[in-house]
Scaffold this motif. Structure first.
Motif, PDB file in Angstrom:
ATOM      1  N   GLY A  15      13.718 -14.163   5.796  1.00 13.85           N
ATOM      2  CA  GLY A  15      12.865 -13.821   6.924  1.00 13.85           C
ATOM      3  C   GLY A  15      13.304 -12.572   7.667  1.00 13.85           C
ATOM      4  N   GLY A  16      14.479 -12.071   7.347  1.00  6.98           N
ATOM      5  CA  GLY A  16      15.002 -10.893   8.012  1.00  6.98           C
ATOM      6  C   GLY A  16      14.464  -9.602   7.439  1.00  6.98           C
ATOM      7  N   SER A  17      14.953  -8.496   7.983  1.00 10.70           N
ATOM      8  CA  SER A  17      14.492  -7.167   7.584  1.00 10.70           C
ATOM      9  C   SER A  17      15.672  -6.247   7.289  1.00 10.70           C
ATOM     10  CB  SER A  17      13.645  -6.537   8.695  1.00 10.70           C
ATOM     11  OG  SER A  17      12.486  -7.284   8.961  1.00 10.70           O
ATOM     12  N   LEU A  18      15.409  -5.299   6.432  1.00 13.33           N
ATOM     13  CA  LEU A  18      16.346  -4.219   6.156  1.00 13.33           C
ATOM     14  C   LEU A  18      15.549  -2.952   5.920  1.00 13.33           C
ATOM     15  CD1 LEU A  18      18.950  -5.708   3.619  1.00 13.33           C
ATOM     16  CD2 LEU A  18      19.410  -5.029   5.975  1.00 13.33           C
ATOM     17  N   ARG A  19      16.169  -1.829   6.218  1.00 10.82           N
ATOM     18  CA  ARG A  19      15.579  -0.545   5.863  1.00 10.82           C
ATOM     19  C   ARG A  19      16.563   0.203   4.987  1.00 10.82           C
ATOM     20  NH1 ARG A  19      13.742   4.636   9.560  1.00 10.82           N
ATOM     21  NH2 ARG A  19      16.003   4.893   9.692  1.00 10.82           N
ATOM     22  N   LEU A  20      16.129   0.478   3.779  1.00  9.30           N
ATOM     23  CA  LEU A  20      16.938   1.260   2.852  1.00  9.30           C
ATOM     24  C   LEU A  20      16.584   2.735   2.980  1.00  9.30           C
ATOM     25  CD1 LEU A  20      16.763  -0.942  -0.373  1.00  9.30           C
ATOM     26  CD2 LEU A  20      18.273  -1.155   1.608  1.00  9.30           C
ATOM     27  N   SER A  21      17.592   3.571   2.817  1.00  6.50           N
ATOM     28  CA  SER A  21      17.393   5.012   2.841  1.00  6.50           C
ATOM     29  C   SER A  21      17.803   5.612   1.503  1.00  6.50           C
ATOM     30  CB  SER A  21      18.238   5.652   3.952  1.00  6.50           C
ATOM     31  OG  SER A  21      17.873   5.172   5.216  1.00  6.50           O
ATOM     32  N   ASN A  77      14.927  15.074   4.405  1.00  7.72           N
ATOM     33  CA  ASN A  77      15.167  14.966   2.960  1.00  7.72           C
ATOM     34  C   ASN A  77      15.506  13.535   2.548  1.00  7.72           C
ATOM     35  OD1 ASN A  77      14.862  16.796   0.838  1.00  7.72           O
ATOM     36  ND2 ASN A  77      17.064  17.024   0.531  1.00  7.72           N
ATOM     37  N   THR A  78      14.751  12.609   3.125  1.00  3.91           N
ATOM     38  CA  THR A  78      15.053  11.184   2.965  1.00  3.91           C
ATOM     39  C   THR A  78      13.771  10.378   2.786  1.00  3.91           C
ATOM     40  OG1 THR A  78      17.043  11.392   4.336  1.00  3.91           O
ATOM     41  CG2 THR A  78      16.159   9.178   4.044  1.00  3.91           C
ATOM     42  N   VAL A  79      13.857   9.370   1.945  1.00  7.76           N
ATOM     43  CA  VAL A  79      12.774   8.400   1.766  1.00  7.76           C
ATOM     44  C   VAL A  79      13.304   7.032   2.171  1.00  7.76           C
ATOM     45  CG1 VAL A  79      11.333   7.242   0.051  1.00  7.76           C
ATOM     46  CG2 VAL A  79      11.604   9.724  -0.020  1.00  7.76           C
ATOM     47  N   TYR A  80      12.427   6.244   2.774  1.00  2.00           N
ATOM     48  CA  TYR A  80      12.820   4.940   3.293  1.00  2.00           C
ATOM     49  C   TYR A  80      12.033   3.827   2.611  1.00  2.00           C
ATOM     50  CZ  TYR A  80      14.551   7.955   7.009  1.00  2.00           C
ATOM     51  OH  TYR A  80      15.185   8.950   7.705  1.00  2.00           O
ATOM     52  N   LEU A  81      12.685   2.688   2.492  1.00  2.00           N
ATOM     53  CA  LEU A  81      12.017   1.467   2.055  1.00  2.00           C
ATOM     54  C   LEU A  81      12.241   0.421   3.150  1.00  2.00           C
ATOM     55  CD1 LEU A  81      10.485   0.013  -0.247  1.00  2.00           C
ATOM     56  CD2 LEU A  81      12.706  -0.837  -1.030  1.00  2.00           C
ATOM     57  N   GLN A  82      11.179   0.116   3.875  1.00  2.00           N
ATOM     58  CA  GLN A  82      11.244  -0.905   4.916  1.00  2.00           C
ATOM     59  C   GLN A  82      10.908  -2.250   4.294  1.00  2.00           C
ATOM     60  OE1 GLN A  82      12.109  -0.633   8.296  1.00  2.00           O
ATOM     61  NE2 GLN A  82      12.032  -2.880   8.229  1.00  2.00           N
ATOM     62  N   MET A  83      11.818  -3.180   4.420  1.00  2.00           N
ATOM     63  CA  MET A  83      11.643  -4.499   3.811  1.00  2.00           C
ATOM     64  C   MET A  83      11.641  -5.551   4.905  1.00  2.00           C
ATOM     65  SD  MET A  83      14.135  -4.085   0.484  1.00  2.00           S
ATOM     66  CE  MET A  83      15.625  -4.175   1.460  1.00  2.00           C
ATOM     67  N   ASN A  84      10.523  -6.230   5.053  1.00  2.00           N
ATOM     68  CA  ASN A  84      10.370  -7.284   6.052  1.00  2.00           C
ATOM     69  C   ASN A  84      10.144  -8.632   5.372  1.00  2.00           C
ATOM     70  OD1 ASN A  84      10.472  -5.289   8.104  1.00  2.00           O
ATOM     71  ND2 ASN A  84       8.264  -4.983   7.977  1.00  2.00           N
ATOM     72  N   SER A  85      10.325  -9.679   6.126  1.00  2.00           N
ATOM     73  CA  SER A  85      10.108 -11.043   5.635  1.00  2.00           C
ATOM     74  C   SER A  85      10.815 -11.259   4.298  1.00  2.00           C
ATOM     75  CB  SER A  85       8.603 -11.321   5.485  1.00  2.00           C
ATOM     76  OG  SER A  85       7.940 -11.144   6.713  1.00  2.00           O
ATOM     77  N   LEU A  86      12.063 -10.883   4.256  1.00  2.00           N
ATOM     78  CA  LEU A  86      12.810 -10.940   3.000  1.00  2.00           C
ATOM     79  C   LEU A  86      12.982 -12.369   2.504  1.00  2.00           C
ATOM     80  CD1 LEU A  86      15.348  -8.131   3.791  1.00  2.00           C
ATOM     81  CD2 LEU A  86      13.922  -8.227   1.736  1.00  2.00           C
ATOM     82  N   LYS A  87      12.965 -12.497   1.187  1.00  2.00           N
ATOM     83  CA  LYS A  87      13.090 -13.785   0.522  1.00  2.00           C
ATOM     84  C   LYS A  87      14.302 -13.759  -0.415  1.00  2.00           C
ATOM     85  CE  LYS A  87       8.043 -14.163   0.365  1.00  2.00           C
ATOM     86  NZ  LYS A  87       6.859 -14.358  -0.528  1.00  2.00           N
ATOM     87  N   PRO A  88      14.848 -14.905  -0.738  1.00  7.50           N
ATOM     88  CA  PRO A  88      15.991 -14.930  -1.664  1.00  7.50           C
ATOM     89  C   PRO A  88      15.692 -14.224  -2.983  1.00  7.50           C
ATOM     90  CG  PRO A  88      15.788 -17.041  -0.576  1.00  7.50           C
ATOM     91  CD  PRO A  88      14.590 -16.243  -0.163  1.00  7.50           C
TER      92      PRO A  88
END
Length: 123
Positions: A15-21, A77-88
């Motif tokens: 259910g948590g979130s992470l943002r990858l760069s 010079n960066t791309v992001y991946l926003q990940m919400n509602s994370l699942k196992p």
């Protein structure tokens, strides 16, 4: 030296979130499509999302629709991946990769790869 470096991975509860760069060095991302791929334990690598040089995004994984988004900041010079509602089942090593202009599902069509960042979703 052309290089992509991912960051932002870690351990997060369901259910948590992470943002990858995905930060590029040695070249500008302006003319490149950037794809995010992942490889979970015992699984094949799969495409997740991609953003073209023009800024249009393509989703390659039905399982992340409505939860993950991709964006780019050419000034950084960066791309992001926003990940919400994370699942196992999102647990994987996440990689970014670059190719000129347009997105493709197959990772074999990308020219540059980062080293990957681990995302673990667990309580």
């Amino acid at each position: 030296q052309l290089q992509l470096v991912e960051s932002g991975g870690g351990l997060v509860q369901p259910g948590g979130s992470l943002r990858l760069s995905c930060a590029a060095s040695g070249f500008t991302l302006d003319y490149y499509a950037i794809g995010w791929f992942r490889q979970g334990p015992g699984k094949e690598r799969e495409g997740v999302l991609c953003i073209s040089s023009s800024g249009s995004s393509t989703n390659y994984a039905d399982s992340v629709k409505g939860r993950f988004t991709i964006s780019r900041d050419n000034a950084k010079n960066t791309v992001y991946l926003q990940m919400n509602s994370l699942k196992p089942e999102d647990t994987a090593v996440y990689y970014c990769a670059a190719r000129m202009r347009n997105c493709f599902r197959s990772g074999s069509l990308y020219d540059y790869w980062g080293q990957g960042t681990q995302v673990t979703v667990s309580s």
